[in-house]
Motif scaffolding. Structure first.
Motif, PDB file in Angstrom:
ATOM      1  N   ALA A  62       0.832  -1.205   0.000  1.00 28.06           N
ATOM      2  CA  ALA A  62       0.000   0.000   0.000  1.00 28.06           C
ATOM      3  C   ALA A  62       0.866   1.255   0.000  1.00 28.06           C
ATOM      4  O   ALA A  62       0.543   2.237  -0.676  1.00 28.06           O
ATOM      5  N   ARG A  63       1.968   1.219   0.736  1.00 25.07           N
ATOM      6  CA  ARG A  63       2.856   2.374   0.771  1.00 25.07           C
ATOM      7  C   ARG A  63       3.507   2.611  -0.585  1.00 25.07           C
ATOM      8  O   ARG A  63       3.593   3.745  -1.059  1.00 25.07           O
ATOM      9  N   SER A  64       3.922   1.538  -1.250  1.00 18.43           N
ATOM     10  CA  SER A  64       4.541   1.717  -2.567  1.00 18.43           C
ATOM     11  C   SER A  64       3.514   2.202  -3.592  1.00 18.43           C
ATOM     12  O   SER A  64       3.827   3.019  -4.461  1.00 18.43           O
ATOM     13  N   ARG A  65       2.251   1.741  -3.471  1.00 16.75           N
ATOM     14  CA  ARG A  65       1.196   2.219  -4.371  1.00 16.75           C
ATOM     15  C   ARG A  65       0.935   3.705  -4.127  1.00 16.75           C
ATOM     16  O   ARG A  65       0.795   4.488  -5.074  1.00 16.75           O
ATOM     17  N   ALA A  66       0.914   4.120  -2.870  1.00 15.07           N
ATOM     18  CA  ALA A  66       0.699   5.537  -2.549  1.00 15.07           C
ATOM     19  C   ALA A  66       1.862   6.380  -3.059  1.00 15.07           C
ATOM     20  O   ALA A  66       1.651   7.493  -3.572  1.00 15.07           O
ATOM     21  N   ALA A  70       1.572   9.375  -5.796  1.00 14.42           N
ATOM     22  CA  ALA A  70       2.096  10.716  -5.513  1.00 14.42           C
ATOM     23  C   ALA A  70       3.061  11.156  -6.609  1.00 14.42           C
ATOM     24  O   ALA A  70       3.050  12.322  -7.035  1.00 14.42           O
ATOM     25  N   LEU A  71       3.864  10.232  -7.082  1.00 10.02           N
ATOM     26  CA  LEU A  71       4.790  10.547  -8.173  1.00 10.02           C
ATOM     27  C   LEU A  71       4.020  10.888  -9.448  1.00 10.02           C
ATOM     28  O   LEU A  71       4.378  11.822 -10.176  1.00 10.02           O
ATOM     29  N   ALA A  72       2.946  10.150  -9.706  1.00 11.62           N
ATOM     30  CA  ALA A  72       2.128  10.420 -10.893  1.00 11.62           C
ATOM     31  C   ALA A  72       1.482  11.798 -10.800  1.00 11.62           C
ATOM     32  O   ALA A  72       1.435  12.535 -11.792  1.00 11.62           O
ATOM     33  N   ARG A  73       0.988  12.166  -9.618  1.00  6.70           N
ATOM     34  CA  ARG A  73       0.401  13.506  -9.455  1.00  6.70           C
ATOM     35  C   ARG A  73       1.447  14.597  -9.641  1.00  6.70           C
ATOM     36  O   ARG A  73       1.145  15.670 -10.146  1.00  6.70           O
ATOM     37  N   ARG A  74       2.655  14.312  -9.223  1.00 13.55           N
ATOM     38  CA  ARG A  74       3.723  15.305  -9.355  1.00 13.55           C
ATOM     39  C   ARG A  74       4.055  15.576 -10.821  1.00 13.55           C
ATOM     40  O   ARG A  74       4.312  16.702 -11.217  1.00 13.55           O
ATOM     41  N   TYR A  75       4.054  14.505 -11.633  1.00 17.53           N
ATOM     42  CA  TYR A  75       4.406  14.652 -13.050  1.00 17.53           C
ATOM     43  C   TYR A  75       3.199  14.906 -13.940  1.00 17.53           C
ATOM     44  O   TYR A  75       3.341  15.016 -15.158  1.00 17.53           O
ATOM     45  N   GLU A  76       2.007  15.009 -13.369  1.00 18.30           N
ATOM     46  CA  GLU A  76       0.789  15.128 -14.182  1.00 18.30           C
ATOM     47  C   GLU A  76       0.790  16.406 -15.037  1.00 18.30           C
ATOM     48  O   GLU A  76       0.376  16.374 -16.193  1.00 18.30           O
ATOM     49  N   SER A  77       1.277  17.502 -14.504  1.00 17.35           N
ATOM     50  CA  SER A  77       1.237  18.753 -15.270  1.00 17.35           C
ATOM     51  C   SER A  77       2.395  18.866 -16.257  1.00 17.35           C
ATOM     52  O   SER A  77       2.222  19.376 -17.357  1.00 17.35           O
ATOM     53  N   ASP A  85       0.970   6.662 -17.401  1.00 11.88           N
ATOM     54  CA  ASP A  85       1.570   5.334 -17.229  1.00 11.88           C
ATOM     55  C   ASP A  85       1.732   4.982 -15.744  1.00 11.88           C
ATOM     56  O   ASP A  85       1.504   3.835 -15.331  1.00 11.88           O
ATOM     57  N   LEU A  86       2.124   5.965 -14.940  1.00  9.52           N
ATOM     58  CA  LEU A  86       2.265   5.724 -13.503  1.00  9.52           C
ATOM     59  C   LEU A  86       0.923   5.411 -12.863  1.00  9.52           C
ATOM     60  O   LEU A  86       0.813   4.500 -12.029  1.00  9.52           O
ATOM     61  N   PHE A  87      -0.128   6.165 -13.237  1.00 12.98           N
ATOM     62  CA  PHE A  87      -1.470   5.885 -12.722  1.00 12.98           C
ATOM     63  C   PHE A  87      -1.916   4.476 -13.110  1.00 12.98           C
ATOM     64  O   PHE A  87      -2.493   3.751 -12.300  1.00 12.98           O
ATOM     65  N   ALA A  88      -1.647   4.098 -14.363  1.00 14.61           N
ATOM     66  CA  ALA A  88      -2.037   2.759 -14.825  1.00 14.61           C
ATOM     67  C   ALA A  88      -1.288   1.686 -14.046  1.00 14.61           C
ATOM     68  O   ALA A  88      -1.864   0.659 -13.671  1.00 14.61           O
ATOM     69  N   ALA A  89      -0.008   1.920 -13.802  1.00 16.07           N
ATOM     70  CA  ALA A  89       0.782   0.939 -13.057  1.00 16.07           C
ATOM     71  C   ALA A  89       0.242   0.802 -11.619  1.00 16.07           C
ATOM     72  O   ALA A  89       0.152  -0.303 -11.089  1.00 16.07           O
ATOM     73  N   ALA A  90      -0.093   1.917 -11.011  1.00 12.65           N
ATOM     74  CA  ALA A  90      -0.630   1.859  -9.637  1.00 12.65           C
ATOM     75  C   ALA A  90      -1.977   1.158  -9.600  1.00 12.65           C
ATOM     76  O   ALA A  90      -2.262   0.381  -8.689  1.00 12.65           O
ATOM     77  N   ASN A  91      -2.815   1.389 -10.603  1.00 12.71           N
ATOM     78  CA  ASN A  91      -4.122   0.751 -10.630  1.00 12.71           C
ATOM     79  C   ASN A  91      -4.029  -0.730 -10.996  1.00 12.71           C
ATOM     80  O   ASN A  91      -4.852  -1.524 -10.552  1.00 12.71           O
ATOM     81  N   ASN A  92      -3.067  -1.115 -11.804  1.00 14.22           N
ATOM     82  CA  ASN A  92      -2.891  -2.531 -12.125  1.00 14.22           C
ATOM     83  C   ASN A  92      -2.435  -3.329 -10.926  1.00 14.22           C
ATOM     84  O   ASN A  92      -2.797  -4.486 -10.770  1.00 14.22           O
ATOM     85  N   ASP A  93      -1.634  -2.720 -10.064  1.00 16.59           N
ATOM     86  CA  ASP A  93      -1.210  -3.414  -8.844  1.00 16.59           C
ATOM     87  C   ASP A  93      -2.365  -3.682  -7.925  1.00 16.59           C
ATOM     88  O   ASP A  93      -2.393  -4.673  -7.208  1.00 16.59           O
ATOM     89  N   GLN A  94      -3.359  -2.805  -7.957  1.00 19.85           N
ATOM     90  CA  GLN A  94      -4.502  -2.958  -7.073  1.00 19.85           C
ATOM     91  C   GLN A  94      -5.340  -4.183  -7.438  1.00 19.85           C
ATOM     92  O   GLN A  94      -5.938  -4.802  -6.572  1.00 19.85           O
TER      93      GLN A  94
END
Length: 96
Positions: A62-66, A70-77, A85-94
């Motif tokens: 859960a910590r690594s997913r969070a 957070a990294l995906a939100r940082r690079y979103e803009s 890609d980061l969001f997809a990777a986090a959601n695939n782990d779920q």
């Protein structure tokens, strides 16, 4: 023979503190004559250790997913494709 009756006042005994009574009961339960308890204790400890290991792995995941979110939100803009890609990777782990 002459006998004399003597009355002596003795103070009452103090009650056993609850903590000491509990500790003595626990020690007698662990090291007493009950063989079932002595043989079952290592199995119980192993089960508790295994549960803690599973819980620790779940918290780490859960910590690594969070962190990934957070990294995906940082690079979103600045880098939206990379963030996607980061969001997809986090959601695939779920889904595992």
């Amino acid at each position: 023979m002459f006998m004399q009756k003597v009355s002596v006042m003795v103070p009452p005994l103090r009650p056993v503190p609850p903590g000491a009574a509990w500790a003595s009961n626990a020690v007698s339960w662990l090291f007493g004559g009950d063989a079932l308890v002595r043989t079952g204790l290592p199995g119980w400890l192993e089960a508790a250790r295994a549960k803690l290991t599973v819980d620790r792995a779940a918290r780490r995941e859960a910590r690594s997913r969070a962190d990934l979110l957070a990294l995906a939100r940082r690079y979103e803009s600045s880098q939206p494709e990379f963030a996607k890609d980061l969001f997809a990777a986090a959601n695939n782990d779920q889904g595992r």
